[in-house]
Design an enzyme around this catalytic site. Structure first.
Site, short mmCIF file in Angstrom:
data_model
loop_
_atom_site.label_atom_id
_atom_site.label_comp_id
_atom_site.label_asym_id
_atom_site.label_seq_id
_atom_site.Cartn_x
_atom_site.Cartn_y
_atom_site.Cartn_z
N CYS A 171 37.69 -119.15 -22.49
CA CYS A 171 36.65 -118.13 -22.39
C CYS A 171 36.73 -117.17 -23.57
O CYS A 171 35.77 -116.48 -23.88
CB CYS A 171 36.75 -117.38 -21.07
SG CYS A 171 38.40 -116.86 -20.63
N GLU A 215 36.01 -113.25 -13.61
CA GLU A 215 36.00 -113.43 -15.07
C GLU A 215 35.12 -114.64 -15.33
O GLU A 215 35.41 -115.73 -14.86
CB GLU A 215 37.43 -113.62 -15.59
CG GLU A 215 37.56 -113.43 -17.10
CD GLU A 215 37.23 -114.68 -17.87
OE1 GLU A 215 36.10 -114.72 -18.44
OE2 GLU A 215 38.04 -115.59 -17.91
#
Length: 514
Positions: free
Chosen positions: A320, A286
């Protein structure tokens, strides 16, 4: 019988009793700061002379811990330990491994405030964010334990006359977990213990900025009775041991959360088959985002402004999933921008020990990077509020809104990972979706609209892994919002999903003739 999954609650800090109790916990944790943390290999705690410092980003004169640095030789010993432990650990039943994880979750629950307080100091997390991080760690562990129980018997396949067939799951081997500093407990715990409950062993290399938080998990695993060697703890300099961990012939998988540059490097290096390697490595990555909230016409402008500000500036924009682009219909652009600026003026910024809304950014490198982007944004557009940065006592940057930007501008294209949001406008919804998709990333997004047709268009065309309607683009909840993104945001291995454990399992078929 295991009770159904239920999310771990936070702490209501509007209740004075809770405030006072957490303040006491902060004092207790403060008194324990400054110790030297060991590496942990095969259950042995090894303190090194060669160390690096973890400091409080809100008060850079305060030492959180000295951290022993693992060497390549230590990594070799850790792999040897993990490979040995794997032979026994993989033989544990799915149920027994899951029950051990539930015991881990119970201990974390008991120590939740302590772990949260550590994150306030070490990561500069506001109280609510720190407690939420610890609670999410519990959620991941509880969820994955139940997922493993559900996978225990495999899946049904057809039999035929004289033949019985079984389809089931087995563990892979030893892997490496490289978690981030921004969710130093939740993501670290989830990405470590998901492969573990699946029967694998792990070398955990914690983020350099938040090693004490990760070490708390090691303490808890030992208390819960996890066999030695199942998780080995190897903090260290990524320049020295990062590639070495990834390249190792013993590494069956790497689970990584962090920057695009590091993630793509791991992906590339993992594709190389080393001498003596008899398997293909898996990478679960990720790597961030450039997330947008699209604001349509004829909407609640208060909702739009609040969604943008909460998503952009929570934990100083160091998520994020944070909103770094506000794409607003020209008919409501000025009103939404004005309200967003007004809300930003109300935000408190400071040392999070004092329960401010926003604290520092994590370190000097990030501080300088964000400052640079603000300078660029001031040239590309107009700084409506914020822009100030002060590192005299800690790494503090005021929440910053930049207006009048184009989609092609640098601050609208590159991940900043700080309290900065850029505003741009559109005239029709098709244009809005084009702007939203005009980045290399595809993690989260949100749409504020009352137009069902436009929402359906977004569902079909807004190219993100997690899309939300009439709310912000952060705060995914385990069990409700499996999390992961498209494009350069990563491999879309949805954490907190029914499928996540499959990343750490192999499927086997056995056909038995009668």
């Amino acid at each position: 019988m295991v009770v159904p999954f239920k999310n771990e609650p936070g702490i209501d800090f509007s209740v004075q009793e809770n405030v006072e109790r957490f303040q006491k916990t902060l004092e207790q944790v403060k008194n324990e700061l400054g110790q030297t943390l060991p590496i942990v290999i095969d259950g042995e705690h090894i303190t090194k002379d060669d160390t690096f410092d973890s400091i409080n980003p809100a008060n850079t004169s305060e030492l959180i811990a000295k951290v022993s640095k693992a060497t390549k030789e230590d990594v070799d010993k850790a792999f040897e330990s993990s490979n040995k432990a794997y032979k026994a650990w993989r033989q544990w039943s799915h149920k027994d491994r899951a029950e051990l994880l539930l015991r881990v979750a119970a201990i974390i629950r008991r120590r939740k405030e302590e772990i949260s307080a550590v994150m306030v100091y070490e990561a500069g997390k506001p109280w609510d964010e720190a407690v939420g991080d610890a609670a999410e760690g519990i959620d991941f562990i509880e969820y994955y334990a139940r997922s493993m129980m559900e996978l225990a018997d495999g899946k049904p396949v057809l039999d035929r006359e004289g033949e019985h067939n079984k389809y089931f799951y087995k563990s892979i081997g030893t892997g490496v977990t490289i978690p981030p500093w921004n969710f130093p407990f939740a993501i670290m715990a989830g990405t470590t213990l998901a492969p573990v409950v699946a029967g694998n062993t792990v070398l955990l290399k914690p983020a350099e900025d938040t090693v004490l938080t990760a070490y708390k998990l090691i303490e808890i695993l030992e208390e819960a009775g996890l066999p030695k060697g199942v998780v080995n703890f190897v903090p260290g300099d990524p320049k020295e041991i990062g590639d070495y961990l990834v390249d190792s012939v013993h590494t069956h998988f790497v689970t990584f959360t962090g920057s695009r540059a590091t993630g793509t490097r791991i992906y590339e290096r993992s594709a190389v088959v080393q001498e003596g390697q008899t398997f293909l490595k898996r990478v679960i990555a990720e790597m961030g985002g450039k997330d947008a909230i699209v604001v349509d016409e004829n909407i609640d402008t208060d909702l739009a402004a609040e969604s943008i500000i909460t998503s952009a500036f929570g934990f100083s924009g160091q998520k994020c999933s944070a909103c770094s682009r506000a794409i607003v219909h020209s008919s409501v652009y000025d009103e939404v921008l004005e309200k967003a600026v007004a809300l930003t003026k109300e935000l408190t910024v400071g040392n999070t020990v004092d329960n401010t809304f926003m604290g520092p950014v994590i370190n000097k490198k990030q501080f300088d990077k964000i400052k640079k982007y603000i300078e660029i944004g001031g040239k590309e557009g107009k700084i409506e509020i914020g822009g100030e940065a002060d590192d005299s006592t800690g790494y503090f940057i005021k929440p910053t809104i930049i207006s009048g930007l184009k989609s092609s501008d640098q601050v609208m294209q590159e991940e900043i990972f700080g309290p900065v949001v850029g505003f741009t406008k559109f005239d029709n919804f098709e244009e809005a979706i084009e702007i939203a998709n005009d980045t290399d990333y595809g993690l989260t997004g949100a749409v504020i609209t009352n137009n069902r047709e436009n929402w359906i268009k977004a569902v079909n065309e807004f190219d993100v892994g997690n899309l939300y309607l009439n709310r912000g683009c952060t705060a995914a909840v385990v069990g409700y919002h499996p999390f992961g993104g498209f494009k350069m945001s990563g491999t879309d291995a949805k954490t907190g999903s029914p499928d996540y454990l499959l990343n750490f399992l192999e499927q086997k078929v056995v056909s038995e003739m009668f």
